[in-house]
Design an enzyme around this catalytic site. Sequence first.
Site, short mmCIF file in Angstrom:
data_model
loop_
_atom_site.label_atom_id
_atom_site.label_comp_id
_atom_site.label_asym_id
_atom_site.label_seq_id
_atom_site.Cartn_x
_atom_site.Cartn_y
_atom_site.Cartn_z
CD GLU A 61 -2.97 -1.31 2.19
OE1 GLU A 61 -2.34 -1.40 3.21
OE2 GLU A 61 -4.18 -1.01 2.14
CD GLU B 236 -3.59 -6.56 3.88
OE1 GLU B 236 -3.65 -7.09 2.75
OE2 GLU B 236 -2.79 -5.38 3.76
#
Length: 692
Positions: free
Chosen positions: A105, A125
């Site tokens: 990210e 995740e």
Amino acid sequence: MSATYEVENRTAVITLNNPPVNGLSHATRAGIVDGLKMAMADKIVNSVVITGAGHAFSGGADVREFNTPKSFAEPTLHMVIAALEDAQKPVVAAVHSTAMGGGLELALACHYRVATAGAQIAMPEVKLGIVPGAGGTQRLPRLVGVETALNMIVSGNSVLSEDLAGTRLFDQMIEGDLMAGAIAFADKVADVRPLPKVRDIKIDCPNYETFFQQARITVSVQSANFPAPEKCVDCVAASVSMKFEDGMKVERENFLALLQTTESKALRHAFFGERAAGKIPDVPDDTPKRPIKSAAIIGAGTMGGGIAMNFANAGIPVMLVEMKPEALDKGLAAIRKNYENTLKKGKLTQQKFDERVGLIRGTLSYDDIKNADIVIEAVFEEMGVKEKVFRKLDEVMKPGAILSSNTSSLDLNKIADFTKRPQDVIGLHFFSPANVMKLVEIVRGEKTANDVLATTMALLKKIKKTGVVSGVCDGFIGNRMLDMYTRQAAFLLEEGCLPEQVDKAIEKYGFAMGPFRMGDLAGVDVSWAIRKRRIAERPDMEYSKIGDLLYEKGRYGQKNGGGWYDYKPGDRTPIPSLLVSEMIINHSKDIGVERRKISDQEIVERLIYALVNEAAYLLEEGIAQRASDVDIVYLTGYGFPRHRGGPMFYADTVGLSNVVVAMGKYALGRHGGFWKPAPLLAKLAAEGKTFN
Ligand code: NAD
């Protein structure tokens, strides 16, 4: 220092430096922001490159700070990302080795990205039951396309950087020196304005409604027990249908809501439990380890062959010892066949096939293994046979070699005492099929030396196994608990259930396989033999004779076409058996039990609480080091549903006082003595505490 700052010509280089994977700890985040500030203030600097030291760009959140105040402290990852995106000079991410989760990210927020081949790119995740929380679901689709992003985010699996080379994710693939290439690239784009922001990219997905409808169907089928994958779809759909800011809100809401789910808590418990299992309180991480460069295995049967493959897969040469040439040939042929199947499926290259097969050799002579650093015995489960093998090993093996046994139930202390070096003896209880199953119970004998423990822990990591330490007792952690579970399953048959009802209920709870399907796979004859030995040792043990009746009928399970179920030749699909139903019903009559309708809830409670209560004894006796170790044993070795976190975590979520109350209810029924709560369980329940 968790991030360093240097200037090369006119490019500032910020290097994340937080071993082992440059996790985004508080200090690392602060280091990035400080570096950016310096770069913006320095008139000489016209561009910035951000990269990672060592073997990772960044592995994402620093798990050591998980749930600590530092993980929330400012600058948060969101702030770092905003600082990168809003920087007034171009920021180039130089990606190598690993960019995962928050690390990826971070790279997505940069104005440009360059990469070397071979880097693992992932948003894992979902494996912790959450969605990416720092813009990953909004930026990744803009760069790699909706379909690729969705696959990556829903699966959590990594993709090689070169496989994403044709997308907008990487502005340039660098061959050779990454930093030189990244700085040259930064220099080239230094004056380009406006600075490109990923958030501004328009996503092209003309049939998006049909596409996401289809995706939702596929995902809901594949992830029945997990909310996170479906929420991943919602977030990626928002990246297409909404403005960037609104999509970010959808991501945030889902992230925060999922964080509170039991499933996510269970998955995170499993993640941290696996890490905790690698720690032994009185064996510090810096305990010296013995070098392991070669291995030997005694017995090339079912277990020996599988164990050997683990070593070969990790590049460690291994020698198999058998008594007779036919047994050796059979063992080696089985290994070869196994590798051939993998080769045929395209999951192994010819080169790897040759390497691995080449690392496994066979012999009939102990003389050929005397210099091995570790030997694992996997011969028949009989003390007399083990004694002969260990006396021989003591005679021939070089000093300092680790002598281990794969025994499932025999007393390791006795085995160690067959040698004059009990400090070098340890149990390594692999599970079948040993080349596939992750779990290995590390059986710590009374005299096992600390460096032997430390060495085997490190070795198991190297061969990609999850090691959990157990003390010496019959069945160690996993099988001792399983004994209570299977005994309870048999009582359920006497009282009114049929095998298919028990299996169905526990499979609906999430187990990979119910106790009777598992019994047919492992062999009714095998469990019969174990039971006979146990009863001889503990004549007062209460158990159902139903398994003995099945054995006496010659129904041994899948191996001879029928056990608790019937099987068609060559087919492993269990078919409920009329003959077995009749046998069970008649048995209830014979022992004077009036059969009754039993609910699925009762089945699940009785099976799971039987595990939990025995585990509480294991903790009290110090056989298991910690409750999460018990959970890891069941999650990695017994098909316990991961989203429930393991038996102890599950009991915690039910509430231990509720568990004790339910046990009290079952204590009023048959075999009431079975349900006496272990003192630890009773104490924790009374104090309103949990195991974990
Ligand atoms: P197996 O019968 O498939 O293999 C045993 C092998 O050992 C045979 O090939 C036999 O020829 C060989 N052998 C016997 N005595 C020997 C000796 N003195 N020297 C050299 N070779 C000898 O048995 P298995 O299922 O592989 O089990 C081996 C061990 O692993 C047992 O202790 C068992 O309890 C344990 N174990 C088995 C499983 C399982 O599911 N099968 C799981 C965990 C642990």
